[in-house]
Design an enzyme around this catalytic site. Structure first.
Site, PDB file in Angstrom:
ATOM      1  N   GLU A   1       9.863  16.902  14.525  1.00  0.00           N
ATOM      2  CA  GLU A   1      10.201  16.674  13.123  1.00  0.00           C
ATOM      3  C   GLU A   1       9.342  17.604  12.272  1.00  0.00           C
ATOM      4  OE1 GLU A   1       8.887  13.042  11.115  1.00  0.00           O
ATOM      5  OE2 GLU A   1      10.846  12.900  10.156  1.00  0.00           O
TER       6      GLU A   1
ATOM      7  N   GLU B   1      10.089   1.901  10.210  1.00  0.00           N
ATOM      8  CA  GLU B   1      11.051   2.958   9.861  1.00  0.00           C
ATOM      9  C   GLU B   1      10.304   4.277  10.016  1.00  0.00           C
ATOM     10  OE1 GLU B   1      14.108   2.453   9.217  1.00  0.00           O
ATOM     11  OE2 GLU B   1      14.271   0.392   8.510  1.00  0.00           O
TER      12      GLU B   1
ATOM     13  N   LYS C   1       0.857  -1.197   0.000  1.00  0.00           N
ATOM     14  CA  LYS C   1       0.000   0.000   0.000  1.00  0.00           C
ATOM     15  C   LYS C   1       0.886   1.238   0.000  1.00  0.00           C
ATOM     16  CE  LYS C   1      -1.819   2.900   2.733  1.00  0.00           C
ATOM     17  NZ  LYS C   1      -1.813   4.102   1.874  1.00  0.00           N
TER      18      LYS C   1
HETATM   19  P1  NAD Z   1       2.312   8.591   7.400  1.00  0.00           P
HETATM   20  O1  NAD Z   1       2.625   7.850   8.639  1.00  0.00           O
HETATM   21  O2  NAD Z   1       1.251   9.614   7.431  1.00  0.00           O
HETATM   22  O3  NAD Z   1       1.905   7.585   6.227  1.00  0.00           O
HETATM   23  C1  NAD Z   1       2.739   6.524   5.827  1.00  0.00           C
HETATM   24  C2  NAD Z   1       1.884   5.448   5.208  1.00  0.00           C
HETATM   25  O4  NAD Z   1       1.051   4.874   6.216  1.00  0.00           O
HETATM   26  C3  NAD Z   1       0.943   5.942   4.114  1.00  0.00           C
HETATM   27  O5  NAD Z   1       0.859   4.971   3.106  1.00  0.00           O
HETATM   28  C4  NAD Z   1      -0.381   6.065   4.868  1.00  0.00           C
HETATM   29  O6  NAD Z   1      -1.511   5.985   4.026  1.00  0.00           O
HETATM   30  C5  NAD Z   1      -0.296   4.880   5.801  1.00  0.00           C
HETATM   31  N1  NAD Z   1      -1.139   4.968   7.002  1.00  0.00           N
HETATM   32  C6  NAD Z   1      -1.537   6.082   7.676  1.00  0.00           C
HETATM   33  N2  NAD Z   1      -2.303   5.742   8.731  1.00  0.00           N
HETATM   34  C7  NAD Z   1      -2.375   4.385   8.739  1.00  0.00           C
HETATM   35  C8  NAD Z   1      -3.015   3.435   9.594  1.00  0.00           C
HETATM   36  N3  NAD Z   1      -3.734   3.807  10.653  1.00  0.00           N
HETATM   37  N4  NAD Z   1      -2.862   2.130   9.312  1.00  0.00           N
HETATM   38  C9  NAD Z   1      -2.112   1.722   8.259  1.00  0.00           C
HETATM   39  N5  NAD Z   1      -1.517   2.579   7.403  1.00  0.00           N
HETATM   40  C10 NAD Z   1      -1.627   3.895   7.648  1.00  0.00           C
HETATM   41  O7  NAD Z   1       3.706   9.187   6.899  1.00  0.00           O
HETATM   42  P2  NAD Z   1       3.975  10.102   5.613  1.00  0.00           P
HETATM   43  O8  NAD Z   1       3.464  11.472   5.920  1.00  0.00           O
HETATM   44  O9  NAD Z   1       3.497   9.407   4.389  1.00  0.00           O
HETATM   45  O10 NAD Z   1       5.569  10.101   5.577  1.00  0.00           O
HETATM   46  C11 NAD Z   1       6.335  10.981   6.305  1.00  0.00           C
HETATM   47  C12 NAD Z   1       6.904  10.317   7.536  1.00  0.00           C
HETATM   48  O11 NAD Z   1       7.601   9.129   7.156  1.00  0.00           O
HETATM   49  C13 NAD Z   1       7.913  11.177   8.259  1.00  0.00           C
HETATM   50  O12 NAD Z   1       7.719  11.109   9.644  1.00  0.00           O
HETATM   51  C14 NAD Z   1       9.245  10.540   7.875  1.00  0.00           C
HETATM   52  O13 NAD Z   1      10.272  10.781   8.800  1.00  0.00           O
HETATM   53  C15 NAD Z   1       8.872   9.108   7.792  1.00  0.00           C
HETATM   54  N6  NAD Z   1       9.842   8.360   6.962  1.00  0.00           N
HETATM   55  C16 NAD Z   1      10.707   7.498   7.589  1.00  0.00           C
HETATM   56  C17 NAD Z   1      11.675   6.815   6.848  1.00  0.00           C
HETATM   57  C18 NAD Z   1      12.658   5.878   7.528  1.00  0.00           C
HETATM   58  O14 NAD Z   1      13.311   5.095   6.830  1.00  0.00           O
HETATM   59  N7  NAD Z   1      12.811   5.922   8.842  1.00  0.00           N
HETATM   60  C19 NAD Z   1      11.756   7.009   5.466  1.00  0.00           C
HETATM   61  C20 NAD Z   1      10.862   7.896   4.864  1.00  0.00           C
HETATM   62  C21 NAD Z   1       9.902   8.561   5.634  1.00  0.00           C
END
Ligand code: NAD
Length: 486
Positions: free
Chosen positions: A390, A257, A182
């Site tokens: 962040e 991550e 997803k």
């Molecule tokens: P997010 O957590 O909002 O979303 C990430 C994914 O999770 C999306 O596909 C979203 O639709 C899904 N999601 C959201 N709520 C969910 C739920 N309740 N159940 C299952 N899936 C759900 O994050 P984002 O805004 O897409 O990305 C930014 C964040 O990702 C930042 O905090 C960044 O630091 C982090 N990030 C971490 C790494 C790493 O390797 N540590 C790499 C890239 C991004």
């Protein structure tokens, strides 16, 4: 540069059992951050559609050929997928740029090649795997093998959609799992293309399935589905907490991550040219929307003024532009809501006793799109809000330290622990600092050099588990110990 002619309108559907499906009831627009235009629509997968995807992956794992193929055959298909991604770089790069707003030079130079490299890397990796055997107990021999865990549920964020989505996919497939991926609902455009490429490369139907939609609908249905065997998640810390709880309840292994607030420590004996340029990349590449951004820049007092003067000039000179223009360094922020959040930290920083050195508003000269000037602030200490939260955008903060112990204390004063950057020409100082940092990764005199053989991941609220060669083997396979009486 004038905005290029719009690409054709994209309808994004789930991909289940080797074919696109008609799509769910709710339709979500896909927005181009450079224009605000709707460039596609996503047919959201509801719980029933997620169930169909998991069932397809289940059948492909339990009865299908993929986990049973000889490794050389699996490797051949994985390499063919890599070649197909390379051969379609132009189209994939344009789409990835269109929905992320990231500069095309970075997408073409790093993200798409990285998506392909993942398949080549894990193809090689599985060819080198070996079990262990033990003969210490008299009269018996014991051997340990690894077997694929089953159906992998993969959830990816919007900042490096294809690079991170394909890292998870390549690893899971290489170890013999089948997959339901997803991607973020905001950046889904490239995935249906890659699904087709995988099928053409010979991947059996059902081995790769794609579901699209919002987190609380599609993501939740996937990560809480009883038919999955493990979860690999990359995204925000709060989402990770929710998914981690679901995984714990179901007793399923999961890697997380998550976010970061990484310290970038510049000692007085650093090569200043390299430290300035490296810190610039660490903080502002990928529009600053990177988990590993070195957004807290800690400067040793002796060089703080010299560094600041040069750094402010370099930040002011960063080329803001349309993401499709080859010379753009900073494109628009991925979505308008996120842009508002980033900009809100400017006033919050001032109210919290910090000084804005440059940037802080919408970039002039853009009639449309989420363009902002990169922001550089100075904070009197690490307790300020912009040093703790962040921000996930082109927003970096400078601070000053006196001794190496001070720098380490400030760096470790964080809920996060993803990456640490160290700039010094004194090897023992650099290494002892690296040793003291509470982070999963440390980069010394280099920004963002990813080594796929090594574990990548965070300490503290930056995550649980790692990605990389052996770390992915640990998630996507299970060990089995067999003991035989001689
Ligand atoms: P997010 O957590 O909002 O979303 C990430 C994914 O999770 C999306 O596909 C979203 O639709 C899904 N999601 C959201 N709520 C969910 C739920 N309740 N159940 C299952 N899936 C759900 O994050 P984002 O805004 O897409 O990305 C930014 C964040 O990702 C930042 O905090 C960044 O630091 C982090 N990030 C971490 C790494 C790493 O390797 N540590 C790499 C890239 C991004």
């Amino acid at each position: 540069m004038n905005a290029p002619a719009p690409l054709s309108f994209h309808a994004v559907r789930s991909w289940i059992g080797g074919a696109p499906v008609a799509g769910g009831a709710d339709v979500i627009p896909v927005i181009d951050p450079a224009s605000g235009d709707t460039v596609g629509e996503l047919f959201e997968a509801d719980a029933a559609e997620v169930d169909a995807a998991v069932q397809a992956a289940r059948r492909a794992f339990d009865d299908g050929p993929w986990p049973r193929l000889p490794v050389p055959e699996r490797q051949r298909i994985l390499r063919a997928i890599a070649d197909a991604i390379d051969a379609n770089t132009e189209e994939l790069a344009r789409l990835e740029t269109l929905h992320t707003g990231m500069p095309i030079s970075q997408i073409k130079g790093m993200h798409i090649p990285r998506a392909a490299l993942n398949f080549r890397f894990f193809a090689e990796y599985v060819g080198q795997m070996a079990g262990t055997s033990h003969t210490d107990v008299p009269g018996v021999i014991t051997y340990v093998t690894r077997q694929p865990i089953g159906v992998a549920a993969l959830v990816a964020p919007w900042n490096v959609p294809l690079g991170l989505g394909m890292m998870k996919t390549a690893a899971a497939l290489a170890f013999g799992c089948t997959v339901v991926l997803k991607p973020s609902e905001m950046t889904p455009l490239t995935f249906p293309i890659v699904a087709r490429l995988m099928r053409k490369a010979g991947l059996p139907d059902g081995a790769f399935n794609l579901v699209n939609g919002r987190g609380h609908v599609t993501g939740k249905a996937l990560t809480e589905h009883p038919g999955i065997d493990c979860i690999s998640f990359t995204g925000g810390t709060e989402t990770g907490r929710a998914i981690g709880m679901a995984a714990a309840k179901a007793i399923k292994p999961a890697t997380m991550e998550l976010g970061g607030k990484s310290a970038n420590i510049v000692f007085a004996d650093a090569d200043l040219d390299k430290a300035v340029e490296g810190s610039l990349l660490a903080a502002f590449a990928g529009n600053g929307q990177q988990c590993l951004a070195g957004s807290r820049i800690l400067l040793q007092r002796e060089i703080a003024d010299a560094f600041t003067e040069r750094f402010v000039a370099r930040v002011k000179a960063l080329k803001i532009g349309h993401p499709m223009a080859p010379d753009t360094f900073l494109g628009p922020i991925q979505n308008a809501g996120h842009m508002g959040r980033i900009l809100s930290f400017v006033e919050r920083a001032k109210a919290d006793g910090c000084e804005i050195l440059t940037g802080g508003g919408r970039a002039p000269g853009f009639a449309t799109g989420n363009y902002i000037e990169p922001i550089l602030a100075r904070a009197p200490d690490n307790g300020r809000i912009i040093c703790q939260e962040e921000i996930f955008g082109p927003f970096a903060t400078l601070m000053t330290f006196d001794t190496g112990e001070d720098a380490v204390r400030m760096a470790n004063d964080s809920a996060f622990g993803l990456v640490g950057y160290v700039w010094s020409q004194d090897i023992s100082k650099a290494l002892s600092t690296a040793q003291a940092l509470q982070t999963g990764v440390v980069w010394v005199n280099t920004p963002m050099t990813r080594e796929l053989r090594a574990p990548f991941g965070g300490w503290k609220e930056s995550g649980v588990g790692r990605e990389g060669g052996a770390s992915c083997a640990a998630l996507y396979t299970q060990e089995k110990t067999v003991t035989i009486r001689l």
